[in-house]
Write a protein that holds these residues in place. Structure first.
Motif, PDB file in Angstrom:
ATOM      1  N   PRO A 174       2.453 -14.056   7.369  1.00  0.00           N
ATOM      2  CA  PRO A 174       1.860 -15.340   7.741  1.00  0.00           C
ATOM      3  C   PRO A 174       2.885 -16.469   7.829  1.00  0.00           C
ATOM      4  CG  PRO A 174       1.539 -14.984   5.403  1.00  0.00           C
ATOM      5  CD  PRO A 174       2.270 -13.758   5.917  1.00  0.00           C
ATOM      6  N   HIS A 175       4.146 -16.171   7.536  1.00  0.00           N
ATOM      7  CA  HIS A 175       5.166 -17.210   7.459  1.00  0.00           C
ATOM      8  C   HIS A 175       6.128 -17.160   8.645  1.00  0.00           C
ATOM      9  CE1 HIS A 175       3.955 -16.539   3.211  1.00  0.00           C
ATOM     10  NE2 HIS A 175       4.071 -17.846   3.146  1.00  0.00           N
ATOM     11  N   ILE A 176       6.754 -18.291   8.902  1.00  0.00           N
ATOM     12  CA  ILE A 176       7.883 -18.357   9.821  1.00  0.00           C
ATOM     13  C   ILE A 176       9.032 -19.045   9.091  1.00  0.00           C
ATOM     14  CG2 ILE A 176       6.526 -18.360  11.938  1.00  0.00           C
ATOM     15  CD1 ILE A 176       6.809 -21.401  12.039  1.00  0.00           C
ATOM     16  N   SER A 177      10.219 -18.936   9.640  1.00  0.00           N
ATOM     17  CA  SER A 177      11.372 -19.588   9.030  1.00  0.00           C
ATOM     18  C   SER A 177      11.297 -21.095   9.240  1.00  0.00           C
ATOM     19  CB  SER A 177      12.661 -19.051   9.638  1.00  0.00           C
ATOM     20  OG  SER A 177      12.748 -19.418  11.008  1.00  0.00           O
ATOM     21  N   VAL A 178      12.006 -21.830   8.413  1.00  0.00           N
ATOM     22  CA  VAL A 178      12.074 -23.280   8.578  1.00  0.00           C
ATOM     23  C   VAL A 178      12.704 -23.614   9.935  1.00  0.00           C
ATOM     24  CG1 VAL A 178      13.068 -25.405   7.657  1.00  0.00           C
ATOM     25  CG2 VAL A 178      12.190 -23.664   6.091  1.00  0.00           C
ATOM     26  N   ALA A 179      13.679 -22.822  10.353  1.00  0.00           N
ATOM     27  CA  ALA A 179      14.336 -23.064  11.649  1.00  0.00           C
ATOM     28  C   ALA A 179      13.349 -22.940  12.801  1.00  0.00           C
ATOM     29  CB  ALA A 179      15.492 -22.082  11.833  1.00  0.00           C
ATOM     30  N   TYR A 180      12.474 -21.935  12.744  1.00  0.00           N
ATOM     31  CA  TYR A 180      11.487 -21.763  13.815  1.00  0.00           C
ATOM     32  C   TYR A 180      10.457 -22.890  13.786  1.00  0.00           C
ATOM     33  CZ  TYR A 180       8.308 -19.319  17.029  1.00  0.00           C
ATOM     34  OH  TYR A 180       7.500 -18.984  18.088  1.00  0.00           O
ATOM     35  N   ALA A 181      10.065 -23.320  12.594  1.00  0.00           N
ATOM     36  CA  ALA A 181       9.127 -24.443  12.498  1.00  0.00           C
ATOM     37  C   ALA A 181       9.752 -25.713  13.070  1.00  0.00           C
ATOM     38  CB  ALA A 181       8.709 -24.651  11.045  1.00  0.00           C
ATOM     39  N   THR A 203       6.341 -25.679   2.961  1.00  0.00           N
ATOM     40  CA  THR A 203       7.446 -24.727   2.841  1.00  0.00           C
ATOM     41  C   THR A 203       7.539 -24.216   1.411  1.00  0.00           C
ATOM     42  OG1 THR A 203       8.720 -25.800   4.600  1.00  0.00           O
ATOM     43  CG2 THR A 203       9.941 -24.398   3.068  1.00  0.00           C
ATOM     44  N   THR A 204       7.573 -22.901   1.276  1.00  0.00           N
ATOM     45  CA  THR A 204       7.761 -22.290  -0.038  1.00  0.00           C
ATOM     46  C   THR A 204       9.232 -21.950  -0.208  1.00  0.00           C
ATOM     47  OG1 THR A 204       7.248 -20.102   0.861  1.00  0.00           O
ATOM     48  CG2 THR A 204       5.428 -21.353  -0.099  1.00  0.00           C
ATOM     49  N   GLY A 205       9.738 -22.112  -1.425  1.00  0.00           N
ATOM     50  CA  GLY A 205      11.152 -21.855  -1.686  1.00  0.00           C
ATOM     51  C   GLY A 205      11.455 -20.385  -1.890  1.00  0.00           C
ATOM     52  N   ARG A 206      12.690 -20.096  -2.254  1.00  0.00           N
ATOM     53  CA  ARG A 206      13.104 -18.729  -2.524  1.00  0.00           C
ATOM     54  C   ARG A 206      12.406 -18.196  -3.773  1.00  0.00           C
ATOM     55  NH1 ARG A 206      17.704 -21.307  -0.504  1.00  0.00           N
ATOM     56  NH2 ARG A 206      18.793 -20.132   1.126  1.00  0.00           N
ATOM     57  N   VAL A 207      12.115 -16.907  -3.778  1.00  0.00           N
ATOM     58  CA  VAL A 207      11.488 -16.270  -4.939  1.00  0.00           C
ATOM     59  C   VAL A 207      12.459 -16.327  -6.114  1.00  0.00           C
ATOM     60  CG1 VAL A 207      10.494 -14.149  -5.856  1.00  0.00           C
ATOM     61  CG2 VAL A 207      10.138 -14.765  -3.451  1.00  0.00           C
ATOM     62  N   LEU A 208      11.985 -16.831  -7.239  1.00  0.00           N
ATOM     63  CA  LEU A 208      12.795 -16.995  -8.453  1.00  0.00           C
ATOM     64  C   LEU A 208      14.017 -17.878  -8.210  1.00  0.00           C
ATOM     65  CD1 LEU A 208      12.672 -13.366  -9.925  1.00  0.00           C
ATOM     66  CD2 LEU A 208      11.185 -15.307 -10.464  1.00  0.00           C
ATOM     67  N   ALA A 211      10.249 -20.364   3.495  1.00  0.00           N
ATOM     68  CA  ALA A 211       9.371 -19.979   4.594  1.00  0.00           C
ATOM     69  C   ALA A 211       8.211 -20.954   4.696  1.00  0.00           C
ATOM     70  CB  ALA A 211       8.848 -18.554   4.379  1.00  0.00           C
ATOM     71  N   VAL A 212       7.625 -21.016   5.888  1.00  0.00           N
ATOM     72  CA  VAL A 212       6.534 -21.952   6.172  1.00  0.00           C
ATOM     73  C   VAL A 212       5.280 -21.150   6.494  1.00  0.00           C
ATOM     74  CG1 VAL A 212       5.764 -23.873   7.618  1.00  0.00           C
ATOM     75  CG2 VAL A 212       8.205 -23.586   7.122  1.00  0.00           C
ATOM     76  N   ASN A 213       4.179 -21.424   5.778  1.00  0.00           N
ATOM     77  CA  ASN A 213       2.912 -20.765   6.063  1.00  0.00           C
ATOM     78  C   ASN A 213       2.280 -21.441   7.279  1.00  0.00           C
ATOM     79  OD1 ASN A 213      -0.118 -20.294   5.858  1.00  0.00           O
ATOM     80  ND2 ASN A 213       0.633 -18.937   4.259  1.00  0.00           N
ATOM     81  N   VAL A 214       2.137 -20.701   8.372  1.00  0.00           N
ATOM     82  CA  VAL A 214       1.724 -21.290   9.640  1.00  0.00           C
ATOM     83  C   VAL A 214       0.281 -21.789   9.591  1.00  0.00           C
ATOM     84  CG1 VAL A 214       1.512 -20.896  12.128  1.00  0.00           C
ATOM     85  CG2 VAL A 214       3.341 -19.784  10.841  1.00  0.00           C
ATOM     86  N   LEU A 215      -0.632 -20.998   9.018  1.00  0.00           N
ATOM     87  CA  LEU A 215      -2.033 -21.417   8.956  1.00  0.00           C
ATOM     88  C   LEU A 215      -2.185 -22.695   8.152  1.00  0.00           C
ATOM     89  CD1 LEU A 215      -5.065 -21.056   9.364  1.00  0.00           C
ATOM     90  CD2 LEU A 215      -5.083 -19.482   7.413  1.00  0.00           C
ATOM     91  N   GLU A 216      -1.575 -22.736   6.989  1.00  0.00           N
ATOM     92  CA  GLU A 216      -1.721 -23.925   6.142  1.00  0.00           C
ATOM     93  C   GLU A 216      -1.069 -25.145   6.797  1.00  0.00           C
ATOM     94  OE1 GLU A 216      -0.166 -22.737   2.380  1.00  0.00           O
ATOM     95  OE2 GLU A 216      -1.944 -21.560   1.847  1.00  0.00           O
TER      96      GLU A 216
END
Length: 278
Positions: free
Chosen positions: A220-227, A253-258, A265-270
């Motif tokens: 469900p995500h895209i990269s920040v660059a694509y957004a 945008t959600t950050g890196r895991v841990l 990554a960016v959740n497109v729907l939200e």
């Protein structure tokens, strides 16, 4: 029971074992895990459903298309990455295309057969389409200007641009002194030497996740660059300030895991729902 034949006792023991395991693993265990999941993780257990305007609009963990009835991108929305799961984002057909980097030669369509695009041509076609939608160059290495793989089949006396069906003009006129021809659908070029031509592309503005499907086909995500590439179009279509759209990208945008694994990554729907609310 002791008077029963040994073979019969073994069969009865097996039947009892099947009955007990069926009750434990087929009834008690599923009910227990379902109950715990519903009690402690209700939203996730039910598919992480996202609601807006009093109705279900999608899932936070499964991608979806933002296109019209003809499959064209709805320009006021951010677009998801491509999907190879069924007809797109189908949880019952999750998976990738299973095509590798050596898949560069198309099967051209002929009467009665649709043909098949190689992975390279799929990437080239997607990059060209994204470039046209966003108003940037969709050029990529190993891609022709018309959006197919820049691949030759080289023979002693000629070369063939195998992904460009006649009467298309080949992307190069000659190769190492050999005249380059367009490909004739249905002709067998397997005997030729395969040569992928990189071309001269100094900068590729269309990021990789815009042209490749995820391993599951459900991302469900895209990269920040694509957004950020899509932000000017969305701002223009909605009459919003570009800074406001970029702020919404940051908020979704959600950050890196841990803090160190993966990429933001960016959740497109939200993100699209946040745009609708704004």
């Amino acid at each position: 029971m002791d008077r029963l034949p040994s073979w019969l006792r073994r069969h009865l023991a097996a039947i009892r074992a099947v009955a007990v395991l069926t009750v434990l693993l087929g009834l008690i265990y599923p009910l227990a895990t379902t109950g715990i999941a519903q009690a402690l993780f209700n939203g996730k257990a039910n598919g992480s459903i996202v609601r807006a305007g009093g109705k279900d609009v999608g899932s936070a963990i499964i991608g979806q298309s933002f296109t019209d009835a003809d499959g064209n991108a709805v320009k006021k929305y951010f677009q998801s990455r491509p999907s190879a799961a069924g007809d797109g984002y189908d949880p019952t057909s999750t998976g990738a295309s299973n095509l590798g980097p050596e898949d560069v030669v198309d099967v051209l369509p002929v009467p009665g057969a649709e043909g098949r695009q190689s992975l390279l041509t799929r990437v080239c076609a997607r990059s060209k389409a994204v470039g046209e939608l966003e108003g940037v160059s969709g050029a990529r290495p190993y891609c022709t200007a018309d959006g197919v793989g820049a691949v030759l089949k080289v023979f002693p006396d000629r070369a063939v641009s195998v992904n460009q069906a006649c009467p298309a003009a080949p992307f190069v006129a000659t190769y190492q002194g050999l005249k380059v021809e367009c490909a004739k659908p249905g002709e067998d070029y397997a005997a030729g030497r395969t040569v992928s031509v990189r071309g001269e592309v100094s900068r590729v503005p269309v990021p990789a996740d815009a042209v490749t499907a995820s391993g599951s086909g459900l991302d469900p995500h895209i990269s920040v660059a694509y957004a950020e590439l899509q932000a000017p179009r969305v701002a223009r279509e909605r009459g919003l300030a570009l800074d406001r759209v970029k702020a919404l990208i940051d908020e979704n945008t959600t950050g890196r895991v841990l803090g160190f694994m993966g990429e933001p990554a960016v959740n497109v729907l939200e993100l699209n729902l946040a745009l609708d609310r704004s």
